[in-house]
Design a protein around this motif. Sequence first.
Motif, PDB file in Angstrom:
ATOM      1  N   ILE A 144      -6.107   4.497  12.020  1.00  0.00           N
ATOM      2  CA  ILE A 144      -6.204   3.757  13.537  1.00  0.00           C
ATOM      3  C   ILE A 144      -6.662   2.536  13.186  1.00  0.00           C
ATOM      4  CG2 ILE A 144      -7.515   3.653  15.738  1.00  0.00           C
ATOM      5  CD1 ILE A 144      -7.711   6.810  15.518  1.00  0.00           C
ATOM      6  N   ALA A 145      -7.893   2.215  12.215  1.00  0.00           N
ATOM      7  CA  ALA A 145      -8.115   0.932  11.849  1.00  0.00           C
ATOM      8  C   ALA A 145      -6.881  -0.126  11.436  1.00  0.00           C
ATOM      9  CB  ALA A 145      -9.276   0.835  11.137  1.00  0.00           C
ATOM     10  N   SER A 146      -6.219   0.657  10.568  1.00  0.00           N
ATOM     11  CA  SER A 146      -5.099  -0.076   9.904  1.00  0.00           C
ATOM     12  C   SER A 146      -4.114  -0.357  11.120  1.00  0.00           C
ATOM     13  CB  SER A 146      -4.297   0.895   8.853  1.00  0.00           C
ATOM     14  OG  SER A 146      -3.049   0.381   8.407  1.00  0.00           O
ATOM     15  N   ASN A 147      -3.843   0.484  12.013  1.00  0.00           N
ATOM     16  CA  ASN A 147      -3.077   0.131  13.118  1.00  0.00           C
ATOM     17  C   ASN A 147      -3.514  -1.080  13.894  1.00  0.00           C
ATOM     18  OD1 ASN A 147      -1.157   2.117  12.498  1.00  0.00           O
ATOM     19  ND2 ASN A 147      -2.179   3.490  13.923  1.00  0.00           N
ATOM     20  N   ILE A 148      -4.494  -1.047  14.115  1.00  0.00           N
ATOM     21  CA  ILE A 148      -5.503  -2.494  14.680  1.00  0.00           C
ATOM     22  C   ILE A 148      -5.244  -3.686  13.779  1.00  0.00           C
ATOM     23  CG2 ILE A 148      -7.609  -3.391  15.530  1.00  0.00           C
ATOM     24  CD1 ILE A 148      -8.461  -0.324  16.489  1.00  0.00           C
ATOM     25  N   ALA A 149      -5.351  -3.403  12.647  1.00  0.00           N
ATOM     26  CA  ALA A 149      -5.389  -4.740  11.847  1.00  0.00           C
ATOM     27  C   ALA A 149      -3.977  -5.198  11.842  1.00  0.00           C
ATOM     28  CB  ALA A 149      -5.864  -4.158  10.327  1.00  0.00           C
ATOM     29  N   ASN A 150      -3.170  -4.171  11.815  1.00  0.00           N
ATOM     30  CA  ASN A 150      -1.627  -4.817  11.751  1.00  0.00           C
ATOM     31  C   ASN A 150      -0.884  -5.001  13.083  1.00  0.00           C
ATOM     32  OD1 ASN A 150      -0.930  -4.943   8.872  1.00  0.00           O
ATOM     33  ND2 ASN A 150      -1.732  -2.967   8.805  1.00  0.00           N
ATOM     34  N   ALA A 151      -1.828  -5.226  13.999  1.00  0.00           N
ATOM     35  CA  ALA A 151      -1.126  -5.382  15.468  1.00  0.00           C
ATOM     36  C   ALA A 151      -0.431  -6.564  15.317  1.00  0.00           C
ATOM     37  CB  ALA A 151      -2.346  -5.638  16.564  1.00  0.00           C
ATOM     38  N   ASP A 152      -0.608  -7.717  14.768  1.00  0.00           N
ATOM     39  CA  ASP A 152       0.203  -8.957  14.889  1.00  0.00           C
ATOM     40  C   ASP A 152       0.967  -9.025  13.705  1.00  0.00           C
ATOM     41  OD1 ASP A 152      -1.045  -9.806  17.206  1.00  0.00           O
ATOM     42  OD2 ASP A 152      -2.624 -10.648  15.969  1.00  0.00           O
ATOM     43  N   THR A 153       1.339  -7.980  13.005  1.00  0.00           N
ATOM     44  CA  THR A 153       2.282  -7.967  11.819  1.00  0.00           C
ATOM     45  C   THR A 153       3.795  -7.717  12.274  1.00  0.00           C
ATOM     46  OG1 THR A 153       0.503  -7.268  10.411  1.00  0.00           O
ATOM     47  CG2 THR A 153       2.840  -7.073   9.561  1.00  0.00           C
ATOM     48  N   PRO A 154       4.717  -8.660  12.295  1.00  0.00           N
ATOM     49  CA  PRO A 154       6.136  -8.073  12.530  1.00  0.00           C
ATOM     50  C   PRO A 154       6.486  -7.055  12.005  1.00  0.00           C
ATOM     51  CG  PRO A 154       5.688 -10.613  12.056  1.00  0.00           C
ATOM     52  CD  PRO A 154       4.510 -10.007  11.725  1.00  0.00           C
ATOM     53  N   GLY A 155       7.149  -6.147  12.670  1.00  0.00           N
ATOM     54  CA  GLY A 155       7.770  -5.060  12.076  1.00  0.00           C
ATOM     55  C   GLY A 155       6.878  -3.826  11.660  1.00  0.00           C
ATOM     56  N   TYR A 156       5.895  -3.836  11.833  1.00  0.00           N
ATOM     57  CA  TYR A 156       4.826  -2.852  11.488  1.00  0.00           C
ATOM     58  C   TYR A 156       4.885  -1.765  12.759  1.00  0.00           C
ATOM     59  CZ  TYR A 156       0.362  -0.147  10.503  1.00  0.00           C
ATOM     60  OH  TYR A 156      -0.558   0.661  10.301  1.00  0.00           O
ATOM     61  N   LYS A 157       4.935  -0.531  12.011  1.00  0.00           N
ATOM     62  CA  LYS A 157       5.127   0.643  13.008  1.00  0.00           C
ATOM     63  C   LYS A 157       3.709   1.604  12.993  1.00  0.00           C
ATOM     64  CE  LYS A 157       9.393  -0.135  13.548  1.00  0.00           C
ATOM     65  NZ  LYS A 157       9.646  -1.077  14.395  1.00  0.00           N
ATOM     66  N   ALA A 158       3.000   1.688  14.223  1.00  0.00           N
ATOM     67  CA  ALA A 158       1.788   2.293  14.325  1.00  0.00           C
ATOM     68  C   ALA A 158       1.909   3.762  13.914  1.00  0.00           C
ATOM     69  CB  ALA A 158       1.511   2.342  15.708  1.00  0.00           C
ATOM     70  N   GLN A 159       1.009   4.307  13.164  1.00  0.00           N
ATOM     71  CA  GLN A 159       1.042   5.580  12.730  1.00  0.00           C
ATOM     72  C   GLN A 159      -0.148   6.574  13.583  1.00  0.00           C
ATOM     73  OE1 GLN A 159       0.568   5.240   8.414  1.00  0.00           O
ATOM     74  NE2 GLN A 159       2.752   5.569   8.192  1.00  0.00           N
ATOM     75  N   GLY A 160      -0.033   7.717  13.532  1.00  0.00           N
ATOM     76  CA  GLY A 160      -1.081   8.651  14.004  1.00  0.00           C
ATOM     77  C   GLY A 160      -0.938   9.807  13.207  1.00  0.00           C
ATOM     78  N   MET A 161      -2.263  10.537  13.243  1.00  0.00           N
ATOM     79  CA  MET A 161      -2.453  11.737  12.466  1.00  0.00           C
ATOM     80  C   MET A 161      -2.570  12.814  13.534  1.00  0.00           C
ATOM     81  SD  MET A 161      -5.585  13.172  10.167  1.00  0.00           S
ATOM     82  CE  MET A 161      -5.669  11.593   9.233  1.00  0.00           C
ATOM     83  N   ASP A 162      -1.879  14.089  13.385  1.00  0.00           N
ATOM     84  CA  ASP A 162      -2.065  15.240  14.078  1.00  0.00           C
ATOM     85  C   ASP A 162      -3.248  15.873  13.570  1.00  0.00           C
ATOM     86  OD1 ASP A 162      -2.086  17.750  15.503  1.00  0.00           O
ATOM     87  OD2 ASP A 162       0.071  17.779  15.450  1.00  0.00           O
ATOM     88  N   PHE A 163      -4.407  15.843  14.247  1.00  0.00           N
ATOM     89  CA  PHE A 163      -5.568  16.163  13.868  1.00  0.00           C
ATOM     90  C   PHE A 163      -5.545  17.659  13.946  1.00  0.00           C
ATOM     91  CE2 PHE A 163     -10.182  17.335  14.285  1.00  0.00           C
ATOM     92  CZ  PHE A 163     -10.674  16.928  12.983  1.00  0.00           C
TER      93      PHE A 163
END
Length: 132
Positions: free
Chosen positions: A26-45
């Motif tokens: 989740i922190a990686s997703n937030i850190a890359n919020a302004d990175t063009p082409g970045y695809k958010a990931q999630g984990m099925d806990f």
Amino acid sequence: MAVGFDKGFQMHAQGMVLRTQRAEVIASNIANADTPGYKAQGMDFKEALAQASRQQQGTIYKTNEKHFDIRTGSEDFLKYRVPDQPDTGDGNTVDVQMERNLYLENSLEYQASVQFLNGKIKAYKKVISGGQ
């Protein structure tokens, strides 16, 4: 009569490791919020925890029989999120508000696990010391 500490703590230890890994995603997703082409990931806990539970019941390599094996294989449960928001044109799928909410929820669940483990440890200490 032996007390099974490994049985009492192993699943919670694995759950905490998974929550830590989920926080990193989740922190990686937030850190890359302004990175063009970045695809958010999630984990099925739930799936990751179920897999960790199955591994716990099977034969697992450990360097010492008293060690907990907390390898989770959570990488297998990383999936790209389906975006809820329209494409902004740069191909980034991070919804910062949703990610912050998920991070907060994960943090609260982690803290609840810590408190639960503390309670369990206190109960074991009470039993060992004879209730004093």
